[in-house]
Write an enzyme that holds these catalytic residues in place. Structure first.
Site: not given
Ligand code: NAD
Length: 471
Positions: A64-65, A70, A94, A106, A362
């Site tokens: 949550h930084h 995503k 990534k 994920k 995205s």
């Protein structure tokens, strides 16, 4: 296949290997390494034959930084918590490597999508989305899913529709999921983005003379012999972009079998053949491999595993004859395989940044959804008018006319697809160079994956420190 590490264990091992090359406090490293939130759910659906089935599914938010989190959603019979955790962690690293301001997440639903009708898949997807909404695990500012193995634009539309129906009037609802069809707020270029990013990343490595010298290869992509495993979204597009750049696709592998031809295979023709016959095998002019795994062991310059994780392990790695391996899939190599390749001097371009094209585009899609305007809409005509003025002036001054094709090229103002492709190209080139420079600056770093982790750890740790979480 028996591997020493679980998938998440392998990610942790790579993390620890890289952490030694950073200066961060143990506590900060531990915070980065762990998954912040793991949501395991079970829900029932009624199948077409009237029976009730309980579905197992997950959403993991690794970090949550940055907000939102995503990461894609996969439909596969092998889905389990460890796998989703590993994939969520890879998403954090990534995103940070390609400077996409998201935390990693994920999702996974433990089903083999081939065994369900479209109606059943729609019910499962919509119910999964409702479960995510219930726990606030989805939303344009909290957590934004995308396609992954076994899912695509269709599933993303169902997610958006379910989310919008349950959030009436939410102006930014379209930003709750990416990988949507264009008509639903998708961005042009998203479908092929991961494959194109794989191509840009490997091309950049192939353009580095020192690396190519070490591998005994000439620079550039043209003429290189390429093998691709998996002819799905990522594999098909990766293979296609390599073919368009005049590389030779000498073998293609799918789960039902693999084929080869030293003179090169036409990717589209193979794709159509598989669609028509239901199998990649017996493609006219090509040879069948006896076993699909043999394709990974054929002599080639570039091997691109683009199917699933753990396909190359300590057992088959010694038989791999590629000079460069581009991890298009997530986690296709085990840590044991990494060790074999590091010893052999084979370059492994790691998944955690090589397949970041999808999340990069995205990100562009999410920005488009929040700004409610198509890329290029505001500047295309203006740019064309300016270019036209400049060209007229130059022609007048030089008393010469440019050719029609040159005129067309010079006048062209950017469309959405041009901006998406160039944004992705810039992103992948910069990320490749940053990782390679980190590797060169510290020759004790054993491989490119470790260098990529060092870059990722440094960026996430800096964000955490500057957030003031660790005063
Ligand atoms: P996909 O479902 O479109 O394609 C996967 C393909 O691999 C299918 O055609 C399947 O039949 C094939 N396959 C399965 N097992 C195989 C085997 N043992 N040997 C050969 N082929 C096999 O999935 P995708 O979206 O292309 O994802 C592939 C990989 O790329 C996954 O690891 C995924 O996590 C990763 N990835 C995908 C994206 C994306 O944008 N789709 C982004 C980043 C990473």
């Amino acid at each position: 296949m028996s591997n020493k590490y679980s998938f998440f264990g392998a990610v942790e091992k790579s993390f620890d290997k890289a952490a030694k090359f950073t200066k961060w406090d143990k506590g900060i490293l531990e915070q980065i390494r762990q998954c912040n939130a793991v949501y395991q759910m079970r829900f029932p659906i009624k199948r077409d034959d009237g029976s009730i089935e309980v579905i197992e599914a997950y959403r993991v938010q690794h970090s949550h930084h940055k907000a939102p989190c995503k990461g894609g959603i996969r439909f596969a019979a092998e889905v389990n918590q460890d796998e989703v955790m590993a994939l969520a962690a890879l998403m954090t690293y990534k995103c940070t490597i390609v400077n996409v301001p998201f935390g990693g997440a994920k999702g996974g639903i433990k089903i083999d999508p081939k065994k369900y009708s479209p109606f059943e898949l729609e019910k499962i997807t919509r119910r999964y989305t409702s479960e995510l909404i219930r726990k606030k695990f989805i939303g344009p500012g909290t957590d934004v899913p995308a396609p992954d193995y076994g899912t695509g634009e269709r599933e993303m539309s169902w997610i958006l529709d379910t989310y919008s129906a349950m959030h009436p009037g939410e102006i930014d609802a379209a930003g709750c999921v990416t990988g949507k069809p264009i008509s639903q707020g998708g961005v042009r270029g998203r479908r092929e983005a991961t494959g194109l990013g794989v191509f840009f990343g490997i091309r950049e490595v192939c353009n580095m003379p020192d690396i190519m010298d070490k591998l005994g290869l000439p620079t550039g992509v043209e003429g290189k012999k390429v093998i691709v495993q998996g002819l799905g979204n990522v594999g098909y597009h990766s293979a296609k972009f390599f073919q368009d750049a005049k590389a030779k696709i000498i073998a293609l592998a799918e789960y039902e079998g693999a084929i080869w031809n030293e003179n090169g295979l036409d990717v589209d023709a193979v794709f159509q053949h598989r669609k028509k016959t239901g199998s990649i095998l017996n493609f006219p002019g090509a040879n069948n491999f006896a076993k699909t795994g043999e394709a990974l062991e054929m002599e080639c310059d570039i091997l691109i595993p683009a199917a699933l994780e753990n396909v190359i392990d300590g057992k088959n790695a010694p038989n791999v004859k590629a000079k460069l391996i581009g991890e298009a899939a997530n986690g296709p190599l085990t840590p044991e395989a990494d060790e074999v390749f590091a010893k052999k001097g084979i370059i492994v371009v790691p998944d955690m940044y090589l397949n970041a094209g999808g999340v990069t585009v995205s990100y562009f899609e999410w920005l488009k959804n929040l700004s409610h305007v198509r890329y290029g809409r505001m500047e295309k005509r203006f740019t064309e008018n300016m270019n036209s003025q400049i060209l007229s002036q130059m022609e007048e001054l030089s008393n010469k006319k440019v050719t029609d094709s040159a005129r067309q090229m010079i006048l062209h103002g950017p469309d959405e697809i041009d901006l998406v492709y160039s944004g992705l190209e810039e992103t992948m080139i910069n990320a490749t160079r940053e990782i390679m420079e980190t590797w060169k600056d510290n020759p004790a770093i054993p491989d490119m994956r470790t260098a990529a982790y060092v870059v990722a750890i440094n960026k996430v740790a800096t964000a955490y420190s500057e957030l003031g979480i660790f005063p």
